[in-house]
Scaffold this active site. Structure first.
Site, PDB file in Angstrom:
ATOM      1  N   LEU A  29      37.355  43.863  39.544  1.00  0.00           N
ATOM      2  CA  LEU A  29      36.035  44.689  38.784  1.00  0.00           C
ATOM      3  C   LEU A  29      36.630  45.321  37.349  1.00  0.00           C
ATOM      4  O   LEU A  29      37.627  45.343  37.695  1.00  0.00           O
ATOM      5  CB  LEU A  29      35.267  45.418  39.759  1.00  0.00           C
ATOM      6  CG  LEU A  29      34.590  45.350  40.888  1.00  0.00           C
ATOM      7  CD1 LEU A  29      34.713  46.348  42.001  1.00  0.00           C
ATOM      8  CD2 LEU A  29      33.557  44.166  40.326  1.00  0.00           C
ATOM      9  N   SER A  30      35.497  45.923  36.261  1.00  0.00           N
ATOM     10  CA  SER A  30      36.126  46.526  35.579  1.00  0.00           C
ATOM     11  C   SER A  30      37.028  47.780  36.191  1.00  0.00           C
ATOM     12  O   SER A  30      37.553  48.142  35.080  1.00  0.00           O
ATOM     13  CB  SER A  30      34.661  46.904  34.772  1.00  0.00           C
ATOM     14  OG  SER A  30      34.258  47.241  35.372  1.00  0.00           O
ATOM     15  N   GLU A  31      36.814  48.334  36.767  1.00  0.00           N
ATOM     16  CA  GLU A  31      37.071  49.757  37.548  1.00  0.00           C
ATOM     17  C   GLU A  31      37.615  49.314  39.054  1.00  0.00           C
ATOM     18  O   GLU A  31      36.372  49.234  39.700  1.00  0.00           O
ATOM     19  CB  GLU A  31      36.561  50.754  36.786  1.00  0.00           C
ATOM     20  CG  GLU A  31      37.353  50.847  35.228  1.00  0.00           C
ATOM     21  CD  GLU A  31      38.266  51.241  34.636  1.00  0.00           C
ATOM     22  OE1 GLU A  31      38.752  51.483  35.683  1.00  0.00           O
ATOM     23  OE2 GLU A  31      38.155  50.901  33.998  1.00  0.00           O
ATOM     24  N   THR A  32      38.683  50.239  39.507  1.00  0.00           N
ATOM     25  CA  THR A  32      38.898  49.958  41.191  1.00  0.00           C
ATOM     26  C   THR A  32      38.770  51.801  40.921  1.00  0.00           C
ATOM     27  O   THR A  32      40.128  52.016  40.296  1.00  0.00           O
ATOM     28  CB  THR A  32      39.359  49.355  42.015  1.00  0.00           C
ATOM     29  OG1 THR A  32      38.823  48.109  41.246  1.00  0.00           O
ATOM     30  CG2 THR A  32      39.399  50.137  43.145  1.00  0.00           C
TER      31      THR A  32
END
Length: 261
Positions: free
Chosen positions: A42-45
């Site tokens: 994902l774009s961020e964790t």
């Protein structure tokens, strides 16, 4: 470790910007967190650990740790205020960008973020080649913000990833005046191993600041015109701060069973 998938800046699942939020008792190694971010893709964790009456928050893209992320902060606040401390209406996160406060008000989560000084820079042929359309104006802060005359140009563009890598800024943003919102924007992040961020909160610390100045307003309704789409409600607070508000929805909860080697 429990992991939550939350769609941020939307009230509908499978829209907005998805973030993984991991709530932990203590910190694993940085290398392990980086591997999980790559696994999630994902774009961020986001990784959250409680420290006294506050929480420590770190954000990882599939390629690197970042110093500020809006949608994963919103997602982390959603998890803390609904799953960890449901009686609270405010959470403070300690981050690489200092203390970030998020307040729940009705269905919105209001984040208090820093802004970045913006400097106008020349529009270049590389910008035109990267976006496929020549910008009318360009400003640079932490990210590049290229301003276009036509909303449709922003919505329809398919930028060249390799050319974007040559442009300045952490993220390369395209924005224009909007018909149904004050502005429409798209955020491209190949330097962070993410081609396009569906809804980028940290970029709007600059995009909203630009439009607030250009339009002579303190409040900006911003539409992120990605395929998933999302809405951000921004207010200039003065003193180098901006409030960015949005909705969020829980999509999934899972248990991470992989251990550190």
């Amino acid at each position: 470790m429990r992991q939550y998938i939350v769609d941020a800046f939307t009230r509908e699942p499978f829209a907005g910007n998805p973030a993984a939020v991991c709530v932990m008792d203590d910190w694993p190694s940085e290398a392990w967190m980086m591997k999980l971010a790559m696994e999630n893709n994902l774009s961020e964790t986001a990784f959250v650990v409680r420290e006294g009456d506050r929480y420590r928050l770190r954000w990882f893209t599939p390629g690197t740790e970042v110093e500020l992320c809006g949608h994963a902060t919103l997602a982390s606040a959603f998890v803390v205020l609904n799953e960890c401390a449901p009686r609270a209406d405010q959470v403070r996160f300690e981050t690489l960008s200092g203390t970030l406060t998020v307040t729940r008000s009705g269905g919105l989560y209001r984040m208090d973020f820093p802004t970045y000084a913006l400097q106008e820079i020349p529009v270049t042929d590389d910008m035109a080649r990267a976006f496929g359309v020549r910008p009318a104006k360009a400003v640079l802060g932490l990210d590049l913000v290229c301003v276009f005359d036509d909303e449709r140009a922003v919505r329809d563009m398919a930028p060249d990833r390799d050319m974007l890598m040559r442009l300045p800024g952490r993220i390369q943003n395209a924005t224009a005046r909007g018909s149904d919102a004050d502005c429409v924007s798209r955020s491209f992040c190949p330097k962070l191993a993410v081609y396009e961020d569906p809804v980028c909160g940290s970029a709007h610390c600059q995009i909203a600041a630009y439009w607030a100045d250009a339009l002579g307003r303190t409040r900006i309704h911003a539409c992120q015109a990605s395929k998933r789409g999302g809405h951000l409600y921004c207010e200039m607070l003065g003193g180098g701060r901006i409030a960015i508000s949005g909705e969020a929805v829980l999509v999934a909860v899972s248990e991470i069973v992989a251990k550190e080697a």
